[in-house]
Enzyme design. Structure first.
Site, PDB file in Angstrom:
ATOM      1  N   GLU A  98      38.763  37.368  43.370  1.00  0.00           N
ATOM      2  CA  GLU A  98      40.140  38.098  42.688  1.00  0.00           C
ATOM      3  C   GLU A  98      39.220  39.632  42.709  1.00  0.00           C
ATOM      4  O   GLU A  98      37.813  39.613  42.420  1.00  0.00           O
ATOM      5  CB  GLU A  98      40.556  37.369  41.436  1.00  0.00           C
ATOM      6  CG  GLU A  98      40.939  38.839  40.894  1.00  0.00           C
ATOM      7  CD  GLU A  98      42.894  39.042  41.522  1.00  0.00           C
ATOM      8  OE1 GLU A  98      42.367  40.258  42.471  1.00  0.00           O
ATOM      9  OE2 GLU A  98      43.996  38.459  40.752  1.00  0.00           O
ATOM     10  N   ASP A  99      39.311  40.682  42.547  1.00  0.00           N
ATOM     11  CA  ASP A  99      38.951  41.624  41.879  1.00  0.00           C
ATOM     12  C   ASP A  99      38.905  42.006  40.791  1.00  0.00           C
ATOM     13  O   ASP A  99      37.637  42.222  39.775  1.00  0.00           O
ATOM     14  CB  ASP A  99      39.602  42.888  42.424  1.00  0.00           C
ATOM     15  CG  ASP A  99      41.013  43.427  41.825  1.00  0.00           C
ATOM     16  OD1 ASP A  99      41.791  42.165  41.580  1.00  0.00           O
ATOM     17  OD2 ASP A  99      41.725  44.152  42.178  1.00  0.00           O
ATOM     18  N   ASP A 102      42.012  40.150  33.605  1.00  0.00           N
ATOM     19  CA  ASP A 102      42.396  41.334  32.453  1.00  0.00           C
ATOM     20  C   ASP A 102      42.836  40.026  31.623  1.00  0.00           C
ATOM     21  O   ASP A 102      42.395  39.792  31.159  1.00  0.00           O
ATOM     22  CB  ASP A 102      43.063  42.045  33.150  1.00  0.00           C
ATOM     23  CG  ASP A 102      43.721  42.911  31.972  1.00  0.00           C
ATOM     24  OD1 ASP A 102      42.954  43.255  30.999  1.00  0.00           O
ATOM     25  OD2 ASP A 102      44.769  44.140  31.659  1.00  0.00           O
ATOM     26  N   PHE A 152      40.668  51.489  31.992  1.00  0.00           N
ATOM     27  CA  PHE A 152      41.856  50.694  33.159  1.00  0.00           C
ATOM     28  C   PHE A 152      40.280  51.391  34.232  1.00  0.00           C
ATOM     29  O   PHE A 152      40.469  52.966  34.140  1.00  0.00           O
ATOM     30  CB  PHE A 152      43.289  51.817  32.753  1.00  0.00           C
ATOM     31  CG  PHE A 152      43.457  51.754  33.982  1.00  0.00           C
ATOM     32  CD1 PHE A 152      44.259  50.227  34.581  1.00  0.00           C
ATOM     33  CD2 PHE A 152      43.697  51.957  35.345  1.00  0.00           C
ATOM     34  CE1 PHE A 152      44.991  49.453  35.083  1.00  0.00           C
ATOM     35  CE2 PHE A 152      44.807  51.602  36.794  1.00  0.00           C
ATOM     36  CZ  PHE A 152      44.831  50.733  36.220  1.00  0.00           C
ATOM     37  N   ARG A 165      42.128  52.466  46.168  1.00  0.00           N
ATOM     38  CA  ARG A 165      41.132  51.655  46.320  1.00  0.00           C
ATOM     39  C   ARG A 165      39.894  52.334  46.793  1.00  0.00           C
ATOM     40  O   ARG A 165      39.035  50.844  47.240  1.00  0.00           O
ATOM     41  CB  ARG A 165      41.946  51.195  47.243  1.00  0.00           C
ATOM     42  CG  ARG A 165      43.728  50.223  46.439  1.00  0.00           C
ATOM     43  CD  ARG A 165      43.899  49.158  46.873  1.00  0.00           C
ATOM     44  NE  ARG A 165      45.513  49.067  46.783  1.00  0.00           N
ATOM     45  CZ  ARG A 165      45.933  48.212  45.469  1.00  0.00           C
ATOM     46  NH1 ARG A 165      44.661  47.464  45.266  1.00  0.00           N
ATOM     47  NH2 ARG A 165      46.859  47.995  45.054  1.00  0.00           N
TER      48      ARG A 165
HETATM   49  P1  IMP Z   1      45.626  39.788  34.985  1.00  0.00           P
HETATM   50  O1  IMP Z   1      46.825  39.106  34.961  1.00  0.00           O
HETATM   51  O2  IMP Z   1      46.304  40.777  33.891  1.00  0.00           O
HETATM   52  O3  IMP Z   1      44.457  39.327  34.593  1.00  0.00           O
HETATM   53  O4  IMP Z   1      45.574  41.032  36.303  1.00  0.00           O
HETATM   54  C1  IMP Z   1      45.304  40.787  37.207  1.00  0.00           C
HETATM   55  C2  IMP Z   1      44.983  42.090  38.043  1.00  0.00           C
HETATM   56  O5  IMP Z   1      45.938  43.444  36.904  1.00  0.00           O
HETATM   57  C3  IMP Z   1      44.332  42.427  38.578  1.00  0.00           C
HETATM   58  O6  IMP Z   1      44.068  41.599  40.313  1.00  0.00           O
HETATM   59  C4  IMP Z   1      44.623  43.876  39.782  1.00  0.00           C
HETATM   60  O7  IMP Z   1      44.917  44.121  40.063  1.00  0.00           O
HETATM   61  C5  IMP Z   1      45.115  44.414  37.717  1.00  0.00           C
HETATM   62  N1  IMP Z   1      44.629  44.663  37.548  1.00  0.00           N
HETATM   63  C6  IMP Z   1      43.839  44.901  36.312  1.00  0.00           C
HETATM   64  N2  IMP Z   1      43.038  45.764  35.302  1.00  0.00           N
HETATM   65  C7  IMP Z   1      43.261  46.571  36.187  1.00  0.00           C
HETATM   66  C8  IMP Z   1      42.436  47.848  35.674  1.00  0.00           C
HETATM   67  O8  IMP Z   1      41.372  48.563  34.932  1.00  0.00           O
HETATM   68  N3  IMP Z   1      42.225  48.868  37.318  1.00  0.00           N
HETATM   69  C9  IMP Z   1      43.612  48.339  38.254  1.00  0.00           C
HETATM   70  N4  IMP Z   1      44.429  47.609  38.058  1.00  0.00           N
HETATM   71  C10 IMP Z   1      43.702  46.320  36.982  1.00  0.00           C
HETATM   72 MG    MG Z   2      44.920  42.211  42.322  1.00  0.00          MG
END
Ligand code: IMP
Ligand code: MG
Length: 182
Positions: A98-99, A102, A152, A165
């Site tokens: 995963e990237d 959060d 962010f 991206r």
């Molecule tokens: P989570 O489910 O809140 O952990 O969100 C994960 C997804 O939200 C990641 O795979 C990203 O695609 C997106 N995301 C979370 N934080 C960021 C950020 O700072 N920049 C861009 N995308 C983010």
């Molecule tokens: Mg993502």
């Protein structure tokens, strides 16, 4: 410097170090075994492409897509699976790539989903980890490239409204870019 960004948070050099460290650790941990790498689209595509080239194992690679975000910077908390894998995970070691983590909501959902398919193991590797806003407290992240502050970020696969991206490093997005839209 790109006009929408405030500063570089993780440089090319840091990314290179992070890839070598993770690639070596994964290669060692799964020695003599096969691995299924599931890259989470779209954000994980650059990291996964770089990472698999540092893993010295036989790997099957596939792509999955999920979303928990709207077009803004806050999670909606609802995860949707948009693209599944065709590979059978039964009896396989699975690594989800995963990237960024959060809230952790997306990965908790994906991990449970794949664990239900009788794999040998399911682990998680993320390029970046933003623990400040974690909601899924129980989520274990096995491999982390870099822990970052609660900002962010864009670039290295991560987008703001589907853009940026392709910017090579990881940057903090200027607040003015998203605040003017709220
Ligand atoms: P989570 O489910 O809140 O952990 O969100 C994960 C997804 O939200 C990641 O795979 C990203 O695609 C997106 N995301 C979370 N934080 C960021 C950020 O700072 N920049 C861009 N995308 C983010
Ligand atoms: Mg993502």
């Amino acid at each position: 410097m790109y006009k929408d960004v405030e500063r570089v948070l993780v440089s090319n050099e840091d990314i290179d170090e992070m890839l070598t460290r993770l690639g070596d650790a994964i290669t060692k941990d799964y020695e003599g075994q096969e691995l299924v790498v599931l890259c989470v689209l779209k954000g994980g595509f650059i990291f996964a492409a770089d990472l698999v080239r540092r893993i010295n194992l036989r790997v099957d690679i596939d792509f999955i897509a999920a979303s928990s975000y709207g077009s803004g910077t806050e999670t909606t908390g609802v995860v949707q699976l948009k693209k599944d894998t065709d590979l059978s995970l039964e009896g396989k070691h699975v690594l989800i790539v995963e990237d960024i983590v959060d809230s952790g909501v997306t990965l908790s959902y994906l991990k449970k989903l794949f664990e239900a398919r009788n794999p040998l193991s399911v682990k998680i590797c993320t390029a970046f980890d933003k623990p400040a806003r974690r909601k899924a407290k129980e989520l274990k992240i096995d491999y982390v490239g870099k822990v970052i502050e609660d900002e962010f970020v864009v670039g290295y696969g991560l987008d703001y409204d589907e853009k940026m991206r392709n910017m090579p490093e990881l940057y903090v997005l200027k607040r003015s870019v998203y605040e003017q839209e709220d």
